[in-house]
Scaffold this active site. Structure first.
Site, PDB file in Angstrom:
ATOM      1  CG  PHE A 149      -1.721   1.113   1.306  1.00 38.94           C
ATOM      2  CD1 PHE A 149      -2.852   0.167   0.544  1.00 38.94           C
ATOM      3  CD2 PHE A 149      -2.017   1.710   2.077  1.00 38.94           C
ATOM      4  CE1 PHE A 149      -4.378   2.196   0.808  1.00 38.94           C
ATOM      5  CE2 PHE A 149      -2.962   2.910   1.562  1.00 38.94           C
ATOM      6  CZ  PHE A 149      -3.813   2.777   1.455  1.00 38.94           C
ATOM      7  CG  ASP A 226      -1.026  -2.718   6.943  1.00 34.10           C
ATOM      8  OD1 ASP A 226      -2.131  -2.774   7.274  1.00 34.10           O
ATOM      9  OD2 ASP A 226      -0.140  -1.455   6.686  1.00 34.10           O
ATOM     10  CE1 TYR A 251      -9.631   3.052   6.136  1.00 33.43           C
ATOM     11  CE2 TYR A 251      -9.212   4.319   7.842  1.00 33.43           C
ATOM     12  CZ  TYR A 251      -8.985   4.128   6.566  1.00 33.43           C
ATOM     13  OH  TYR A 251      -7.860   4.216   5.830  1.00 33.43           O
ATOM     14  CE  LYS A 252      -8.575   0.649   4.348  1.00 34.03           C
ATOM     15  NZ  LYS A 252      -7.433  -0.161   4.052  1.00 34.03           N
ATOM     16  NE  ARG A 400      -9.724  -2.408  -3.798  1.00 36.05           N
ATOM     17  CZ  ARG A 400      -8.928  -2.308  -2.286  1.00 36.05           C
ATOM     18  NH1 ARG A 400      -8.282  -3.020  -1.683  1.00 36.05           N
ATOM     19  NH2 ARG A 400      -9.779  -1.098  -1.308  1.00 36.05           N
TER      20      ARG A 400
HETATM   21  C1  LIG Z   1      -5.989   0.720   4.149  1.00 39.56           C
HETATM   22  C2  LIG Z   1      -4.728   1.524   4.531  1.00 39.56           C
HETATM   23  C3  LIG Z   1      -4.274   2.069   4.916  1.00 39.56           C
HETATM   24  C4  LIG Z   1      -4.626   3.971   5.034  1.00 39.56           C
HETATM   25  O1  LIG Z   1      -4.111   3.962   5.825  1.00 39.56           O
HETATM   26  P1  LIG Z   1      -4.530   5.511   6.027  1.00 39.56           P
HETATM   27  O2  LIG Z   1      -3.758   6.143   7.496  1.00 39.56           O
HETATM   28  O3  LIG Z   1      -5.329   5.197   7.494  1.00 39.56           O
HETATM   29  O4  LIG Z   1      -4.663   6.435   5.903  1.00 39.56           O
HETATM   30  C5  LIG Z   1      -2.404   1.401   4.944  1.00 39.56           C
HETATM   31  N1  LIG Z   1      -1.592   0.724   5.056  1.00 39.56           N
HETATM   32  C6  LIG Z   1      -2.824  -0.598   3.792  1.00 39.56           C
HETATM   33  C7  LIG Z   1      -2.378  -1.495   3.913  1.00 39.56           C
HETATM   34  C8  LIG Z   1      -3.897  -0.608   4.335  1.00 39.56           C
HETATM   35  O5  LIG Z   1      -4.998  -0.895   3.491  1.00 39.56           O
END
Ligand SMILES: *Cc1c(COP(=O)(O)O)cnc(C)c1O
Length: 428
Positions: A149, A226, A251-252, A400
């Site tokens: 990410f 992560d 939030y996921k 997705r």
């Molecule tokens: C959604 C996601 C993030 C999001 O980070 P934010 O700081 O909440 O914007 C980071 N890493 C991964 C792997 C994600 O899927």
């Protein structure tokens, strides 16, 4: 955690039925789904809208509207500043411990709700790198996947520049992720920290948590996991893996609402040795002594910086209630059944249109979403959104399909995939 036995979706013969009757398969799977009743606990589940993006922003539980209103009138409005002493100061730890027990396989006292995922990843990665470089100045490498990410990769670049460290990029097949062989080839006696995604945001590849942690440890490195795309849908065993550090989104799959703060896990054995870079008063040893110099608190408090975002951590508790009732193993069993069904339907109605898989076909290597690839997917996504079918698009050509187990039905999955087929036909 629930002690209900894991439901056996394998008993549903529906998957043997020929492809003409996907409708019958979906009804049979829904009828046999022991978690089916949880769907009605979510706002919007009664509408015809198909939601394939619960892995990016989960639907709100119905109970959340009430919980937030009660918080405003009774706690914030009624307790005012007394709320901090009575409850709010402890809330990041209480909710953290609940997430740990229900989804992370972690004992209490190792998880806290903090800042955004990005900021928590920064704080823990910096802390881990500094600790490693202090122990052994040769350990200057941070290992990360080239397809991780963006925020993860950008942080690694920034921290490497800040500390004079070096980035070791692991090249991956974009329909998979960092696996044991790739990691073994990337680590060595210069590795300080490895940053790994448990479930790849793009492909849905599910990494072997225990196996990869062992490989990193054998090389003398620390691991930062992560968990954004796995927390709340895939069982995680941080303590059993021997994991060092972890960060994950709320939030996921945890449905905490847009921008709800992330959680951080630091194994008890490391807490005292790690110093994080954003030294604020909320991470200090005695918060209200307002002392002249910063001394980090013991335990997880030292990883906090400023005033906890209490309002933003209220909503996620409703999904934790649901997870407590369902049990993470049952949630995973349904998740596997949903993605298996999606694969089966896609093979039947999308493959003939030239759509290919950009996800592992083996459920044991797959998290809660599948990615379908076709050159027209960007336009397909726009068309689907207009018709209230909501997946998301990720380059290159990836659609997705996120199947949040508590809020998604098999019938919804079929309706959505049929709409994808119509849209691919229209855009081809
Ligand atoms: C959604 C996601 C993030 C999001 O980070 P934010 O700081 O909440 O914007 C980071 N890493 C991964 C792997 C994600 O899927």
């Amino acid at each position: 955690m629930s002690t209900d036995p894991t439901p056996d979706f394998g008993s549903v013969d529906a998957l043997q039925v020929p492809r003409a009757s996907f409708e019958a398969q979906a009804s049979a799977l829904d009828a046999d789904d022991p978690l089916a009743h949880h769907r009605s606990a979510f706002v919007g589940a009664e509408t015809a809208l198909v939601y394939f993006d619960g892995n990016s922003l989960g639907r709100p539980p119905r109970a959340t509207a009430d919980r937030l209103a009660r918080f405003v009138t009774e706690e914030w409005g009624g307790r005012l500043i007394r709320g901090w002493d009575e409850q709010w100061m402890q809330l990041p730890f209480a909710i953290g411990d609940r997430i740990a027990a229900l989804t992370l396989g972690a004992a209490s006292g190792q998880t806290v709700i903090g800042d955004s995922t990005t900021v928590l990843l920064y704080k823990l990665l910096r802390a881990a790198l500094d600790a490693q470089m202090n122990l052994d100045p040769q350990r200057v490498e941070i290992v990360v996947g080239r397809d991780d990410f963006p925020t993860d990769r950008y942080l690694v670049e920034g921290i490497a520049a800040e500390r004079g460290a070096r980035v070791v990029w692991v090249d991956v097949d974009t329909s998979r992720g960092v696996d044991a062989d790739l990691l073994r080839a990337a680590v060595g006696d210069r590795t300080a920290v490895v940053l790994l995604s448990h479930v790849s945001y793009r492909s849905g590849y599910l990494a072997d948590g225990a196996g990869l942690t062992r490989i990193a440890h054998d090389a003398g490195a620390l691991v930062l996991w992560d968990l954004c795309h796995s927390a709340g849908s895939v069982p995680i065993e941080l303590d059993a893996w021997g994991a060092d550090l972890a960060v994950g989104c709320t939030y996921k799959y945890l449905n905490g609402g847009p921008g709800s703060p992330a959680f951080a896990y630091v194994a008890a054995r490391h807490q005292h040795a790690l110093t994080q870079p954003v030294q604020g008063w909320m991470g200090a040893a005695d918060v209200f002594s307002m002392g002249p110099v910063y001394r980090p608190a013991d335990g997880m408090r030292r990883f906090l910086s400023g005033t906890p975002p209490v309002l933003a951590m209220i909503a996620m508790q409703d999904t934790l209630d649901l997870l407590e009732e369902a049990g993470i193993d049952a949630v995973r069993a349904k998740s596997v059944a949903l993605t298996e069904f999606a694969v089966r339907v896609a093979d039947g109605i999308l493959s003939p249109l030239g759509v290919t898989f950009a996800s592992p076909r083996d459920a044991a290597e797959r998290g809660g979403h599948v990615t379908l690839s076709h050159p027209a997917m960007r336009a397909v996504t726009a068309r689907l959104w207009q018709g209230d079918v909501i997946p998301d698009y990720r380059d290159p050509h990836g659609l997705r399909i996120g199947l949040s187990p508590l809020s998604t039905s098999f019938a919804e999955t079929l309706t959505g995939l049929r709409a994808v087929a119509d849209a691919v036909r229209a855009e081809s």
